[in-house]
Design a protein around this motif. Structure first.
Motif, PDB file in Angstrom:
ATOM      1  N   UNK A  77      10.778  20.481  29.591  1.00 47.76           N
ATOM      2  CA  UNK A  77      10.351  19.189  30.347  1.00 47.76           C
ATOM      3  C   UNK A  77      11.446  18.332  30.484  1.00 47.76           C
ATOM      4  N   UNK A  78      11.745  17.907  31.831  1.00 43.01           N
ATOM      5  CA  UNK A  78      12.880  16.855  31.795  1.00 43.01           C
ATOM      6  C   UNK A  78      12.251  15.280  32.169  1.00 43.01           C
ATOM      7  N   UNK A  79      12.590  14.350  31.299  1.00 41.73           N
ATOM      8  CA  UNK A  79      12.161  13.153  31.431  1.00 41.73           C
ATOM      9  C   UNK A  79      12.772  12.426  32.678  1.00 41.73           C
ATOM     10  N   UNK A  80      11.955  12.587  33.677  1.00 39.62           N
ATOM     11  CA  UNK A  80      12.384  11.783  34.813  1.00 39.62           C
ATOM     12  C   UNK A  80      11.068  11.727  35.904  1.00 39.62           C
ATOM     13  N   UNK A  81      11.292  10.756  36.864  1.00 37.92           N
ATOM     14  CA  UNK A  81       9.856  10.699  37.810  1.00 37.92           C
ATOM     15  C   UNK A  81      10.345  11.200  39.130  1.00 37.92           C
ATOM     16  N   UNK A  82       9.635  12.025  39.876  1.00 34.07           N
ATOM     17  CA  UNK A  82       8.551  12.735  39.231  1.00 34.07           C
ATOM     18  C   UNK A  82       8.952  13.855  38.211  1.00 34.07           C
ATOM     19  N   UNK A  83       7.905  14.031  37.249  1.00 35.32           N
ATOM     20  CA  UNK A  83       8.219  15.012  36.120  1.00 35.32           C
ATOM     21  C   UNK A  83       8.567  16.239  36.675  1.00 35.32           C
ATOM     22  N   UNK A  84       9.606  16.878  36.134  1.00 39.81           N
ATOM     23  CA  UNK A  84      10.214  18.148  36.349  1.00 39.81           C
ATOM     24  C   UNK A  84      10.056  19.232  35.110  1.00 39.81           C
TER      25      UNK A  84
END
Length: 115
Positions: A77-84
């Motif tokens: 899981x990558x901490x970004x918006x939107x989640x990746x």
């Protein structure tokens, strides 16, 4: 090994090595998911859903969670918006691919012709 060693008389199949293997890859979609990850390397949830086509969002999520719990795939899981979120095979997952390939080869050789 003899059959008695694989499936000892009187032992429930679920408690055998054979049963354990089936518990990891059994079901309608787990082997397909493993094959796609083996082929593509890394895939996102929606990519997997698209290539399978007939799987619901909920069922795919459940299958991915089970494969992750069984340490056959990695969820990153990558901490970004939107989640990746990306999925890939673990070393343990890669080790089961030759078994799946052998099953496909057997099916290719023994499946009756369509028609």
């Amino acid at each position: 090994m003899s059959m008695e060693e694989y499936v000892p008389t009187g032992t429930p199949v679920a408690e055998t090595h054979f049963g354990y293997t089936l518990s990891l890859i059994g079901g309608k979609y787990k082997m397909i998911i493993l094959f796609w990850l083996a082929d593509k390397g890394v895939m996102r949830h929606n990519q997997i859903k698209k290539v399978i086509g007939t799987i619901s969002f909920k069922t795919l999520s459940l299958m991915l969670k089970e494969l992750e719990k069984d340490e056959l795939i990695i969820r990153k899981e990558y901490p970004q918006v939107p989640p990746k979120v990306e999925y890939s095979l673990t070393e343990r997952g890669e080790s089961i691919i030759p078994l799946l390939n052998a099953m496909c080869s057997w099916g290719e050789q023994h499946r009756p012709p369509r028609g």
